[in-house]
Design a protein around this motif. Structure first.
Motif: not given
Length: 305
Positions: A87-101, A21-25
């Motif tokens: 760059f920001n969205m890739l950076f956010l996705y790579w690390f954000g999925r770890l926090i999510d999991e 949702k954050i990335i889509l927004t």
């Protein structure tokens, strides 16, 4: 086109899909601004686009900020440059999925929001207190989710410092070194045209570190954000229908399904046997082989130490 809209609606309807949702927004805001820029420039009305942008970017001048307080939030959902948002969205996705999991979707939102707000406050403070920046305060403004993404990245690196990413040409690298590299890069750019923005990145990184350390000690800095998220969800949630049974003269309400399913199921604290099993599994197959429940149990075990 209708299929794309339906897919986006479906993603937003999922309760545990905060990262997407954050990335889509961010992507939607970027595309709308890009389209507006093209149309207004061709219509020789580029001044309107500049005005719209000023309503979204965070001003350094306190007198301007006083009449645009919402920009402390909108600035970290707004990008102009394609490589900046990529760059920001890739950076956010790579690390954000770890926090999510490991910690759940709400912690991703908390780290993102706290990092963005903290980075914005750092930006405002340094421009108003340091003489070097005071000379450039007039007309200065900040856009982009870099501080928020740094918060998520450093949060993940603090939680799982030895987790590895396989990078092209470089192979497996521990995420703590990746985060450290970008922190040093931001430090090296604190004197230059985007010095204020790079210092804001460091503000986001600091709050990411503090958030995880305090969470491991039992204090969750994200509670006010979770409360705001629940309030927002309840505001737009349909009220439950009423069923009246005249025979019993009682009013029955349908159960609040959202309240039951919005929160992830609680994970019990693991015993020593479970911890040993999880550690053996990590030794054989790595972190990636763990299930989401095993990752959450591992985190609970770390809080008990």
């Amino acid at each position: 086109m209708s299929h794309l809209v339906d897919d986006i609606k479906r993603e937003f309807s999922k309760s545990e899909n905060a990262l997407v949702k954050i990335i889509l927004t961010n992507t939607a805001v970027f595309l709308v601004l890009l389209l507006a820029k093209i149309i207004l420039t061709l219509s020789q009305a580029s001044g309107i686009y500049a005005w719209v942008l000023q309503q979204l970017q965070l001003p350094a001048d306190l007198s301007v900020l006083a009449v645009k307080p919402w920009t402390i939030i909108t600035y970290f959902f707004t990008h102009e440059d394609i490589f900046h948002i990529l760059f920001n969205m890739l950076f956010l996705y790579w690390f954000g999925r770890l926090i999510d999991e490991y910690l759940g979707a709400k912690r991703v939102v908390a780290l993102y929001m706290l990092g963005g707000v903290t980075g914005g406050l750092v930006y405002i403070v340094i421009y108003n207190l340091l003489p070097y920046f005071q000379n450039h305060i007039q007309g200065s403004g900040m856009l982009g989710a870099s501080a928020a993404a740094f918060s998520v990245a450093v949060g993940a690196s603090t939680l799982l410092p030895n987790y590895t990413f396989n990078l092209i040409f470089l192979g497996p690298i521990r995420i703590k070194f990746i985060a450290l590299f970008y922190i040093i890069l931001s430090l090296a750019q604190t004197i230059g045209p985007n010095a204020g923005g790079n210092l804001a990145h460091l503000g986001g990184a600091l709050i990411g570190f503090i958030f995880i350390k305090m969470l491991q000690n039992g204090t969750d800095l994200g509670r006010p954000i979770y409360a705001a998220m629940d309030f927002y969800s309840n505001l737009f949630k349909k009220k439950p229908t009423m069923k009246v049974t005249y025979r019993q003269k009682q009013v029955h309400r349908t159960p609040n399904v959202y309240a039951e399913t919005s929160a992830s199921p609680s994970v019990e604290a693991p015993n020593q046997g479970e911890i040993d099993h999880i550690l053996d599994k990590i030794g054989k197959s790595g972190y990636e082989s763990l299930t989401k429940e095993e990752k959450q149990k591992l985190f609970k075990a770390s809080q008990q130490k």
